[in-house]
Design an enzyme around this catalytic site. Sequence first.
Site, PDB file in Angstrom:
ATOM      1  N   ARG A 275       0.824  -1.206   0.000  1.00 12.96           N
ATOM      2  CA  ARG A 275       0.000   0.000   0.000  1.00 12.96           C
ATOM      3  C   ARG A 275       0.857   1.255   0.000  1.00 12.96           C
ATOM      4  O   ARG A 275       1.008   1.926  -1.010  1.00 12.96           O
ATOM      5  CB  ARG A 275      -0.946  -0.001   1.215  1.00 12.96           C
ATOM      6  CG  ARG A 275      -2.103   1.018   1.092  1.00 12.96           C
ATOM      7  CD  ARG A 275      -1.724   2.454   1.404  1.00 12.96           C
ATOM      8  NE  ARG A 275      -1.268   2.664   2.758  1.00 12.96           N
ATOM      9  CZ  ARG A 275      -0.845   3.832   3.219  1.00 12.96           C
ATOM     10  NH1 ARG A 275      -0.790   4.896   2.409  1.00 12.96           N
ATOM     11  NH2 ARG A 275      -0.409   3.951   4.472  1.00 12.96           N
TER      12      ARG A 275
ATOM     13  N   CYS B 291       7.381   9.961  -1.225  1.00 19.31           N
ATOM     14  CA  CYS B 291       6.347  10.907  -0.838  1.00 19.31           C
ATOM     15  C   CYS B 291       6.263  11.988  -1.908  1.00 19.31           C
ATOM     16  O   CYS B 291       7.203  12.768  -2.067  1.00 19.31           O
ATOM     17  CB  CYS B 291       6.637  11.534   0.527  1.00 19.31           C
ATOM     18  SG  CYS B 291       5.405  12.758   1.013  1.00 19.31           S
TER      19      CYS B 291
END
Length: 306
Positions: free
Chosen positions: A13, A238
């Site tokens: 995930r 990120c």
Amino acid sequence: MSDSVHIVEVGPRDGLQNEKTPISVADRIAFVDALIGAGLKTVEVGAFVSPKAIPQMVGSAEVLRGVSHHTQCELPVLVPNEKGYEASQAADAKLIAVFAAASESFSRANINCSIAESIDRFKPVLARAKADGVRVRGYISTVLGCPYEGEIKPQAVVDVAKVLWDLGCYEISLGDTIGVGTPLKARQLLRAVAGDVPMANLAMHFHDTYGQALANLYAGMEEGCRVIDSAAGGLGGCPYAPGATGNVATEDVIYMLDGMGVATGVDMSKLVAATNVVSGLIGRPPVSRVAAALNAKMRNTEGRAV
């Protein structure tokens, strides 16, 4: 140090959702199967989020259904709001995760709302989950630094952690999203948050941008934290934190813990095999130093055998 640490594998995930190359549902199911086969007992399998926002997580319901036969394992999924919660329940999720940031600027950049507004979005999710008997894990991002605000004060993290704990999250995962933390700051943060949330209910989720993740984890373990989030192969990154690398690699964490005599129940060779397959699918070698070393050792051995 206790003789065991619980690993929460977030590669399928949190790792894959930040990789540019999307992976098919069938390959994601095979990846989760391989990770569980390596001995991991908690594997985050997907996210019930907008396909426009995170196209890599399309098909999370099918992935969850495809691995649901692993009844002895925890298979958490991320949900951002009630719509996501309803979709997760249609897929029979038994464990979900919600998320907030410790930085106002990051919260607005990531999910276009304030910290307070983000919490208001998932308050009904927590209430419904409690009524349905669904366990909820809480994530807090940017706990040791923000790409927009710089250093984050521990009290800001404590405030959000206390809200999540009071709302009913059974575990709070503290995320160094951009990987800027150092051991002393990690230790001080855990000590501060443990004043309001028991250390036994805290997890460390450290990225390795500046090569400090393992040192930070060790410092956190010295404080008593025994839950570590990691991603096979160091998957992830990120998008809102320029230069941020992926999560600390599960292989590197397991190698460190094995060397300390701390039980994890994970078979390194099977874990590296799973990492190698997914690395091939996304088209880049694993970030994990241990996986790279073991792969080189294997190639060297095979070359000699020939």
